[in-house]
Scaffold this motif. Sequence first.
Motif, PDB file in Angstrom:
ATOM      1  N   MET A   1       3.145  -4.481   5.015  1.00 19.92           N
ATOM      2  CA  MET A   1       3.560  -4.721   3.721  1.00 19.92           C
ATOM      3  C   MET A   1       4.318  -3.962   2.808  1.00 19.92           C
ATOM      4  O   MET A   1       5.582  -3.728   3.633  1.00 19.92           O
ATOM      5  CB  MET A   1       2.232  -5.142   2.491  1.00 19.92           C
ATOM      6  N   PHE A   2       4.087  -2.996   1.807  1.00 22.47           N
ATOM      7  CA  PHE A   2       4.577  -1.837   1.569  1.00 22.47           C
ATOM      8  C   PHE A   2       4.375  -0.006   2.652  1.00 22.47           C
ATOM      9  O   PHE A   2       2.827  -0.099   2.325  1.00 22.47           O
ATOM     10  CB  PHE A   2       5.548  -1.821   0.381  1.00 22.47           C
ATOM     11  N   ALA A   3       5.494   0.272   3.037  1.00 26.65           N
ATOM     12  CA  ALA A   3       4.814   1.228   3.554  1.00 26.65           C
ATOM     13  C   ALA A   3       4.521   2.696   2.473  1.00 26.65           C
ATOM     14  O   ALA A   3       4.730   2.185   1.493  1.00 26.65           O
ATOM     15  CB  ALA A   3       5.773   1.928   4.664  1.00 26.65           C
ATOM     16  N   ALA A   4       4.022   3.546   3.679  1.00 22.59           N
ATOM     17  CA  ALA A   4       3.310   4.663   2.532  1.00 22.59           C
ATOM     18  C   ALA A   4       4.291   5.101   1.747  1.00 22.59           C
ATOM     19  O   ALA A   4       4.608   6.248   0.906  1.00 22.59           O
ATOM     20  CB  ALA A   4       3.350   5.599   3.190  1.00 22.59           C
ATOM     21  N   SER A   5       5.654   5.702   2.517  1.00 24.50           N
ATOM     22  CA  SER A   5       6.998   6.062   1.459  1.00 24.50           C
ATOM     23  C   SER A   5       7.246   4.742   0.126  1.00 24.50           C
ATOM     24  O   SER A   5       8.229   5.863  -0.699  1.00 24.50           O
ATOM     25  CB  SER A   5       8.170   5.794   2.777  1.00 24.50           C
ATOM     26  N   TRP A   6       7.073   3.633   0.627  1.00 28.17           N
ATOM     27  CA  TRP A   6       7.194   2.876  -0.762  1.00 28.17           C
ATOM     28  C   TRP A   6       6.349   3.251  -2.061  1.00 28.17           C
ATOM     29  O   TRP A   6       7.243   3.975  -3.111  1.00 28.17           O
ATOM     30  CB  TRP A   6       7.597   1.667  -0.511  1.00 28.17           C
ATOM     31  N   TRP A   7       5.324   3.438  -1.528  1.00 33.41           N
ATOM     32  CA  TRP A   7       4.078   4.841  -2.793  1.00 33.41           C
ATOM     33  C   TRP A   7       4.579   5.953  -2.627  1.00 33.41           C
ATOM     34  O   TRP A   7       4.573   5.643  -4.291  1.00 33.41           O
ATOM     35  CB  TRP A   7       3.019   3.676  -2.081  1.00 33.41           C
ATOM     36  N   ALA A   8       4.843   6.386  -2.239  1.00 34.26           N
ATOM     37  CA  ALA A   8       5.427   7.719  -2.528  1.00 34.26           C
ATOM     38  C   ALA A   8       6.312   7.896  -3.605  1.00 34.26           C
ATOM     39  O   ALA A   8       7.031   8.698  -4.413  1.00 34.26           O
ATOM     40  CB  ALA A   8       5.304   8.540  -1.498  1.00 34.26           C
ATOM     41  N   SER A   9       7.559   6.633  -2.949  1.00 32.36           N
ATOM     42  CA  SER A   9       8.750   6.541  -4.503  1.00 32.36           C
ATOM     43  C   SER A   9       8.253   6.551  -5.606  1.00 32.36           C
ATOM     44  O   SER A   9       8.989   6.461  -6.894  1.00 32.36           O
ATOM     45  CB  SER A   9       8.889   6.274  -3.519  1.00 32.36           C
ATOM     46  N   LYS A  10       6.895   5.088  -5.301  1.00 32.73           N
ATOM     47  CA  LYS A  10       7.388   4.910  -6.575  1.00 32.73           C
ATOM     48  C   LYS A  10       6.001   6.140  -7.614  1.00 32.73           C
ATOM     49  O   LYS A  10       6.041   5.888  -9.140  1.00 32.73           O
ATOM     50  CB  LYS A  10       5.977   3.675  -7.058  1.00 32.73           C
ATOM     51  N   GLY A  97       3.581  -5.692  -9.261  1.00 31.79           N
ATOM     52  CA  GLY A  97       3.870  -6.782  -8.490  1.00 31.79           C
ATOM     53  C   GLY A  97       5.097  -7.595  -6.856  1.00 31.79           C
ATOM     54  O   GLY A  97       4.910  -8.208  -6.275  1.00 31.79           O
ATOM     55  N   GLU A  98       5.941  -6.098  -6.548  1.00 35.99           N
ATOM     56  CA  GLU A  98       6.581  -6.007  -6.286  1.00 35.99           C
ATOM     57  C   GLU A  98       5.725  -5.844  -4.726  1.00 35.99           C
ATOM     58  O   GLU A  98       6.450  -6.316  -3.476  1.00 35.99           O
ATOM     59  CB  GLU A  98       7.520  -5.193  -6.575  1.00 35.99           C
ATOM     60  N   TRP A  99       4.525  -5.212  -4.512  1.00 35.00           N
ATOM     61  CA  TRP A  99       3.361  -4.849  -4.137  1.00 35.00           C
ATOM     62  C   TRP A  99       2.632  -5.935  -3.370  1.00 35.00           C
ATOM     63  O   TRP A  99       2.647  -6.365  -2.191  1.00 35.00           O
ATOM     64  CB  TRP A  99       2.927  -3.607  -4.027  1.00 35.00           C
ATOM     65  N   ALA A 100       1.829  -6.934  -5.015  1.00 36.87           N
ATOM     66  CA  ALA A 100       1.385  -7.179  -4.504  1.00 36.87           C
ATOM     67  C   ALA A 100       1.244  -8.827  -4.471  1.00 36.87           C
ATOM     68  O   ALA A 100       0.900  -9.605  -3.759  1.00 36.87           O
ATOM     69  CB  ALA A 100       0.085  -7.166  -5.684  1.00 36.87           C
TER      70      ALA A 100
END
Length: 173
Positions: A1-10, A97-100
């Motif tokens: 799915m999305f990388a840790a960097s996506w979560w950090a960005s959010k 929603g973008e992630w899940a």
Amino acid sequence: MFAASWWASKVRQFGRHLVARVSEDERAELAGWLTPSQRALFDGMPVADRRHGLDVVARLRAAAAGDDRELLLAALFHDAGKGRRIHLWHRVAWSLGEWAGAWVHEVASRLPGGREAMATLRDHAERSAELATAVGCTARTAALIRGAAAPAAPAAAADARAAALLHDADEAS
């Protein structure tokens, strides 16, 4: 799915949203390159979206795109269509929603005010482009705003790089 960097960005975006401010010096600097109607559009945006637009403009200027006025206007107004009815929980639900998956948007749509908010977030690029055009921005600026939401389909091949720069600066801010 999305990388840790996506979560950090959010998480960074969430924090920035909570403390967003626009200084009088920043507003004064805008007076040098925005028309009165464009300043009114900017001032009518929620402070978090104004701050984000300024941050995207700064990233583009740092990427040597600072002389492309239409691109800078697209950066400033790309979230204008979100309006004032979008709250932090709507933004979080949209990102989740973008992630899940779209099921998160469906659940959020069942909550009070959620249906309209999810539709607004889904369609905000088009609405932002319309608002920008209404205050005198060019068709190219509007196309770049639309392209920021879907960089794979910019209005013109010649603007593919500009749309990609805008998208990247948006995601990084």
